[in-house]
Scaffold this motif. Structure first.
Motif, PDB file in Angstrom:
ATOM      1  N   TRP A  22     -13.279  17.678  -5.201  1.00  0.00           N
ATOM      2  CA  TRP A  22     -13.546  16.270  -4.928  1.00  0.00           C
ATOM      3  C   TRP A  22     -12.838  15.368  -5.932  1.00  0.00           C
ATOM      4  CZ3 TRP A  22     -14.998  14.156  -0.662  1.00  0.00           C
ATOM      5  CH2 TRP A  22     -15.745  14.887   0.254  1.00  0.00           C
ATOM      6  N   ALA A  23     -12.792  15.771  -7.189  1.00  0.00           N
ATOM      7  CA  ALA A  23     -12.098  14.971  -8.204  1.00  0.00           C
ATOM      8  C   ALA A  23     -10.593  14.917  -7.910  1.00  0.00           C
ATOM      9  CB  ALA A  23     -12.340  15.549  -9.596  1.00  0.00           C
ATOM     10  N   GLY A  24     -10.028  16.041  -7.488  1.00  0.00           N
ATOM     11  CA  GLY A  24      -8.605  16.052  -7.133  1.00  0.00           C
ATOM     12  C   GLY A  24      -8.314  15.163  -5.941  1.00  0.00           C
ATOM     13  N   THR A  25      -9.199  15.181  -4.951  1.00  0.00           N
ATOM     14  CA  THR A  25      -9.020  14.314  -3.786  1.00  0.00           C
ATOM     15  C   THR A  25      -9.128  12.851  -4.183  1.00  0.00           C
ATOM     16  OG1 THR A  25      -9.940  16.036  -2.370  1.00  0.00           O
ATOM     17  CG2 THR A  25      -9.905  13.804  -1.482  1.00  0.00           C
ATOM     18  N   ALA A  26     -10.116  12.520  -5.007  1.00  0.00           N
ATOM     19  CA  ALA A  26     -10.278  11.134  -5.453  1.00  0.00           C
ATOM     20  C   ALA A  26      -9.073  10.682  -6.271  1.00  0.00           C
ATOM     21  CB  ALA A  26     -11.555  10.995  -6.275  1.00  0.00           C
ATOM     22  N   ALA A  27      -8.543  11.571  -7.113  1.00  0.00           N
ATOM     23  CA  ALA A  27      -7.359  11.221  -7.902  1.00  0.00           C
ATOM     24  C   ALA A  27      -6.153  10.992  -6.994  1.00  0.00           C
ATOM     25  CB  ALA A  27      -7.066  12.326  -8.917  1.00  0.00           C
ATOM     26  N   GLY A  28      -6.022  11.791  -5.945  1.00  0.00           N
ATOM     27  CA  GLY A  28      -4.917  11.598  -5.002  1.00  0.00           C
ATOM     28  C   GLY A  28      -5.012  10.277  -4.276  1.00  0.00           C
ATOM     29  N   VAL A  29      -6.209   9.933  -3.817  1.00  0.00           N
ATOM     30  CA  VAL A  29      -6.394   8.648  -3.130  1.00  0.00           C
ATOM     31  C   VAL A  29      -6.122   7.490  -4.086  1.00  0.00           C
ATOM     32  CG1 VAL A  29      -8.128   7.161  -2.048  1.00  0.00           C
ATOM     33  CG2 VAL A  29      -7.989   9.566  -1.418  1.00  0.00           C
ATOM     34  N   ALA A  30      -6.624   7.596  -5.307  1.00  0.00           N
ATOM     35  CA  ALA A  30      -6.372   6.544  -6.295  1.00  0.00           C
ATOM     36  C   ALA A  30      -4.883   6.433  -6.600  1.00  0.00           C
ATOM     37  CB  ALA A  30      -7.153   6.822  -7.579  1.00  0.00           C
ATOM     38  N   GLY A  31      -4.195   7.566  -6.684  1.00  0.00           N
ATOM     39  CA  GLY A  31      -2.754   7.533  -6.943  1.00  0.00           C
ATOM     40  C   GLY A  31      -1.974   6.858  -5.838  1.00  0.00           C
ATOM     41  N   VAL A  32      -2.347   7.121  -4.591  1.00  0.00           N
ATOM     42  CA  VAL A  32      -1.667   6.465  -3.464  1.00  0.00           C
ATOM     43  C   VAL A  32      -1.942   4.966  -3.479  1.00  0.00           C
ATOM     44  CG1 VAL A  32      -1.608   6.290  -0.952  1.00  0.00           C
ATOM     45  CG2 VAL A  32      -1.622   8.533  -2.032  1.00  0.00           C
ATOM     46  N   ILE A  33      -3.179   4.576  -3.749  1.00  0.00           N
ATOM     47  CA  ILE A  33      -3.521   3.150  -3.789  1.00  0.00           C
ATOM     48  C   ILE A  33      -2.780   2.446  -4.921  1.00  0.00           C
ATOM     49  CG2 ILE A  33      -5.401   1.519  -4.268  1.00  0.00           C
ATOM     50  CD1 ILE A  33      -7.233   3.457  -2.711  1.00  0.00           C
ATOM     51  N   ILE A  34      -2.770   3.050  -6.098  1.00  0.00           N
ATOM     52  CA  ILE A  34      -2.090   2.435  -7.243  1.00  0.00           C
ATOM     53  C   ILE A  34      -0.590   2.334  -6.989  1.00  0.00           C
ATOM     54  CG2 ILE A  34      -1.471   2.814  -9.671  1.00  0.00           C
ATOM     55  CD1 ILE A  34      -4.331   3.971 -10.020  1.00  0.00           C
ATOM     56  N   THR A  35       0.006   3.379  -6.424  1.00  0.00           N
ATOM     57  CA  THR A  35       1.440   3.335  -6.124  1.00  0.00           C
ATOM     58  C   THR A  35       1.734   2.260  -5.094  1.00  0.00           C
ATOM     59  OG1 THR A  35       1.621   5.692  -6.607  1.00  0.00           O
ATOM     60  CG2 THR A  35       3.415   4.696  -5.360  1.00  0.00           C
ATOM     61  N   GLY A  36       0.881   2.115  -4.091  1.00  0.00           N
ATOM     62  CA  GLY A  36       1.066   1.053  -3.093  1.00  0.00           C
ATOM     63  C   GLY A  36       0.968  -0.330  -3.702  1.00  0.00           C
ATOM     64  N   CYS A  37       0.019  -0.512  -4.603  1.00  0.00           N
ATOM     65  CA  CYS A  37      -0.107  -1.808  -5.284  1.00  0.00           C
ATOM     66  C   CYS A  37       1.132  -2.112  -6.122  1.00  0.00           C
ATOM     67  CB  CYS A  37      -1.353  -1.825  -6.160  1.00  0.00           C
ATOM     68  SG  CYS A  37      -2.895  -1.833  -5.244  1.00  0.00           S
ATOM     69  N   MET A  38       1.626  -1.101  -6.829  1.00  0.00           N
ATOM     70  CA  MET A  38       2.826  -1.308  -7.646  1.00  0.00           C
ATOM     71  C   MET A  38       4.034  -1.638  -6.781  1.00  0.00           C
ATOM     72  SD  MET A  38       2.287   1.684 -10.493  1.00  0.00           S
ATOM     73  CE  MET A  38       3.791   1.339 -11.367  1.00  0.00           C
ATOM     74  N   MET A  39       4.128  -0.997  -5.616  1.00  0.00           N
ATOM     75  CA  MET A  39       5.235  -1.298  -4.701  1.00  0.00           C
ATOM     76  C   MET A  39       5.142  -2.731  -4.188  1.00  0.00           C
ATOM     77  SD  MET A  39       5.386   2.247  -2.530  1.00  0.00           S
ATOM     78  CE  MET A  39       6.762   1.831  -1.496  1.00  0.00           C
ATOM     79  N   ALA A  40       3.921  -3.151  -3.832  1.00  0.00           N
ATOM     80  CA  ALA A  40       3.740  -4.515  -3.324  1.00  0.00           C
ATOM     81  C   ALA A  40       4.075  -5.549  -4.386  1.00  0.00           C
ATOM     82  CB  ALA A  40       2.302  -4.691  -2.830  1.00  0.00           C
ATOM     83  N   ILE A  41       3.636  -5.328  -5.613  1.00  0.00           N
ATOM     84  CA  ILE A  41       3.919  -6.271  -6.693  1.00  0.00           C
ATOM     85  C   ILE A  41       5.415  -6.338  -6.973  1.00  0.00           C
ATOM     86  CG2 ILE A  41       3.606  -6.672  -9.164  1.00  0.00           C
ATOM     87  CD1 ILE A  41       0.732  -5.580  -8.798  1.00  0.00           C
ATOM     88  N   SER A  42       6.081  -5.177  -6.969  1.00  0.00           N
ATOM     89  CA  SER A  42       7.527  -5.159  -7.219  1.00  0.00           C
ATOM     90  C   SER A  42       8.292  -5.866  -6.109  1.00  0.00           C
ATOM     91  CB  SER A  42       8.022  -3.726  -7.339  1.00  0.00           C
ATOM     92  OG  SER A  42       7.523  -3.125  -8.501  1.00  0.00           O
TER      93      SER A  42
END
Length: 94
Positions: free
Chosen positions: A38-58
């Motif tokens: 569950w921690a690995g899944t949560a980290a993966g979802v958080a990583g996708v969300i954070i990467t998407g936010c960084m892409m949008a800001i850039s």
């Protein structure tokens, strides 16, 4: 000991030990592995969300950066987490 080993080598049979782990141990190990999954899944979802936010800001700033490679690494990690359990079950036949 060598006589028993030579007997198995000459006979062609391989001993198949039973699975006699204590129930308390298997319960604790399953709980820890479940939490790690569950921690690995949560980290993966958080990583996708954070990467998407960084892409949008850039994109809003007009900066070009290599976020797609980051997204690929995050998705690769998600695939590893998702396939770890079934792969081990296939290899060890549980």
């Amino acid at each position: 000991m060598k006589a028993v080993l030579y007997h198995f080598l000459a006979d062609g049979t391989v001993p198949q030990p039973g699975r006699d782990a204590p129930a308390e141990l298997t319960g604790a190990v399953n709980k820890v592995l479940g939490i790690a999954g569950w921690a690995g899944t949560a980290a993966g979802v958080a990583g996708v969300i954070i990467t998407g936010c960084m892409m949008a800001i850039s994109m809003k700033r007009g900066e070009g950066s290599e976020h797609l490679s980051r997204l690929g690494m995050v998705l690769g990690g998600c695939v590893l987490v998702a396939t770890a359990g079934p792969t081990i079950a296939f290899v060890f036949g549980s």
